[in-house]
Write an enzyme that holds these catalytic residues in place. Sequence first.
Site, short mmCIF file in Angstrom:
data_model
loop_
_atom_site.label_atom_id
_atom_site.label_comp_id
_atom_site.label_asym_id
_atom_site.label_seq_id
_atom_site.Cartn_x
_atom_site.Cartn_y
_atom_site.Cartn_z
N GLU A 473 0.56 -1.21 0.52
CA GLU A 473 0.38 0.04 -0.21
C GLU A 473 0.59 1.32 0.09
O GLU A 473 1.45 1.20 0.54
CB GLU A 473 -1.38 -0.14 1.09
CG GLU A 473 -1.44 1.03 2.00
CD GLU A 473 -1.90 1.31 3.01
OE1 GLU A 473 -2.43 0.58 3.89
OE2 GLU A 473 -3.16 2.24 3.49
N ASP A 551 -1.30 -1.33 5.94
CA ASP A 551 -1.00 -0.39 7.17
C ASP A 551 -1.80 -1.18 8.43
O ASP A 551 -2.90 -2.16 7.65
CB ASP A 551 -1.37 0.42 7.00
CG ASP A 551 -0.75 1.61 6.46
OD1 ASP A 551 0.68 1.49 6.17
OD2 ASP A 551 -1.27 2.54 6.03
N ASP A 553 -4.77 -0.70 9.90
CA ASP A 553 -5.58 0.48 11.04
C ASP A 553 -6.63 0.38 9.01
O ASP A 553 -6.57 -0.58 8.66
CB ASP A 553 -4.89 1.89 10.30
CG ASP A 553 -4.47 2.37 9.05
OD1 ASP A 553 -4.78 1.63 7.85
OD2 ASP A 553 -4.07 3.54 8.61
N ASP A 555 -7.79 2.02 6.95
CA ASP A 555 -7.62 2.20 5.43
C ASP A 555 -7.43 1.45 4.97
O ASP A 555 -6.73 0.58 3.91
CB ASP A 555 -7.11 3.40 5.04
CG ASP A 555 -8.00 4.71 5.41
OD1 ASP A 555 -9.02 4.39 5.02
OD2 ASP A 555 -7.44 5.95 5.57
#
Length: 685
Positions: A473, A551, A553, A555
């Site tokens: 990403e 990540d 998280d 997103d």
Amino acid sequence: MSFFYENKLEKQRNKKTFFSLWEKCPIGQRGQRGQNKENMSEEAKKEDYGADSIQALEGMEHVRRRPSMYIGDVATRGLHHLVYEVVDNSIDEAMAGHCDRIDVTINEDNSVTTEDNGRGIPVDLHKKEGVSALEVVMTKIGAGGKFDKDSYKVSGGLHGVGVSVVNALSMHLKATVYRGGKIWEQEYEKGKVMYPVKAVGESDKRGTLITFKPDPSIFVHTLEYSYDTLASRLRELSYLNKGITITLTDKRHKNDKGEFETETFYSDEGLSEFIRYLDATRDSLMKDVIAFEGEKNGVPVEVAMIYNTSYNENLHSYVNNINTHEGGTHLSGFRRGLTHTLKKYADNSGMLDKLKFDVAGDDFREGLTAIISVKVAEPQFEGQTKTKLGNREVSAAVSQSVSEMLTDYLEEHPEDARIIVQKVILAAQARHAAQKAREMVQRKTVMSIGGLPGKLSDCSEQDPTKCEIFLVEGDSAGGTAKQGRDRLFQAILPLRGKILNVEKAMQHKVFENEEIRNIFTALGVTIGTEEDSKELNITKLRYHKVVIMCDADIDGSHIETLILTFFFRYMRELIENGHIYIATPPLYLVKRGAKKQYAWSDKERDEIVEKFGDGSKIQRYKGLGEMNAIQLWDTTMNPEFRTLRQIVIENGSEADRIFSMLMGDDVPPRRAFIEKNAVYANIDA
Ligand code: 0RA
């Protein structure tokens, strides 16, 4: 958009499922699972033996030495397979018309109890073996079926191996039979009889009750049953076998109301209800599900289908209640019957007259969700995962049934027929547009080397089986990964932000998308042949491990979902062949003085803090970008220490349903799902 992967954070080490669809197999150092060890039991590992001695082994002994030959593997799948095997026998009783209720309970100690109200396993003397028939059924491999030859066994698990296999692989099993006014009982340890079958009381109940506890020396990876996994299989079985009440109860914990979680699965209408369940979040083009059942040349055929506004084709096929992921003769028969019938109807209707190009097979299946279920007396399973039906005779049987029944349907429902033909025309037009875009993908891949995407940092190793590619990403994390990697066998392809949501995009948009084209070209995968525009060619796959690295998280998990959706819809074979993995970067670094340790969950973090004592400093990694190249290598990329989670499709129809719900247009069910599954909310707080 906080909905993904609670499990990754909370339970990432213990193989839990990815909301009941995916099995996470920790590989690498944590939970080492080498291929050979994986398929061998502890007992087999201890003793070496040659091919000759295998033949000399008694059946039950052989099951314990080579469990994977009977139940596929000894990890999560195999463990759950034990339950399916027992339930299949009850389903057989139900299909023979003797049973309409099956209760499954996960007990506190992860043993499982199944009870049905069938005829009960016979307990009278088995003449040839000289012991109770119950004992024969429970201890002789292959004796699990019915004794009367008229009722052939049509149900069956992955291998349809019988309850004796479950018995052999259980540290303890108790069978209770209610039959002829009495209650009969026998117990076993690792498949060995503890005492002869005995009457223990009287009852006018009928049925079979089996409680088994899987043997920890066989199931070395996990003994923990997943409620969701069992629930989705039992739900599927209830749709495939209408009229049976199946319950699932989890006695391991109570909910807020002080009750055990329990669900009842019952379907009155079978496959057409299944279609409505699968397509709940798609907009259908017609009011009713098109459903028919019949029999041709001794093959019972059941079909249910509906057209929706999506661009996806969702065909789910079953043979004797087994999901045939790889399709086979029944599926090709369905396709042929459908194409032939719709084409004939469309030609006669004159609606195609103005069309300037031909309509292809694919066009008849865009936006189609269908289930094909057949019962075959002696199924031949082929293919990599033995889920492809090989019986030749089934193809014609299904194709003829479908042609006859669909022809009648179209004649009786001219409005639906018109809607379908219109959808087909739209699909043909879109396909025409897609053709050009796809050709661009193809041309690039075919030309190899020079055609590789500029953003790809390739590895030097040439043997694809040794190569890995990380889909990362963002460009910045991509840069770190590029520095941190072992360039010999690890390639990096950075992806720009959110890739296209293929669930909502038309095919040609997908092929026009640059990120997606980069994935195709980097992987060396091509798509589309003369006959089938969606057929994948993965023979030139350049990396056998494709690792999605995002990540940890909200997103990141959204991007993971987008990428998985893409693989599920456009490169499903890569998932099925075990090529797709997800990297698990750590969430925390705990430091105290010179001591430091990474943590992958809050629980782990707290344990480390406790161990290190006062003065521990915690760093929360919000994204890959916060790690330097060395840290990223150490925790997430180094095969010796990382945890990769292999993506496995546990239940194809359920995966399809969840993807369409998560990535489609319908908001309320998605919100409900998110609320049930989200955990990022409290992590990021
Ligand atoms: C052998 C023969 C018969 C039934 C069964 C086995 C049987 C097995 C299982 C396993 C779970 N539930 C079951 N219910 C029945 C036929 C019995 C007869 O002819 O009376």
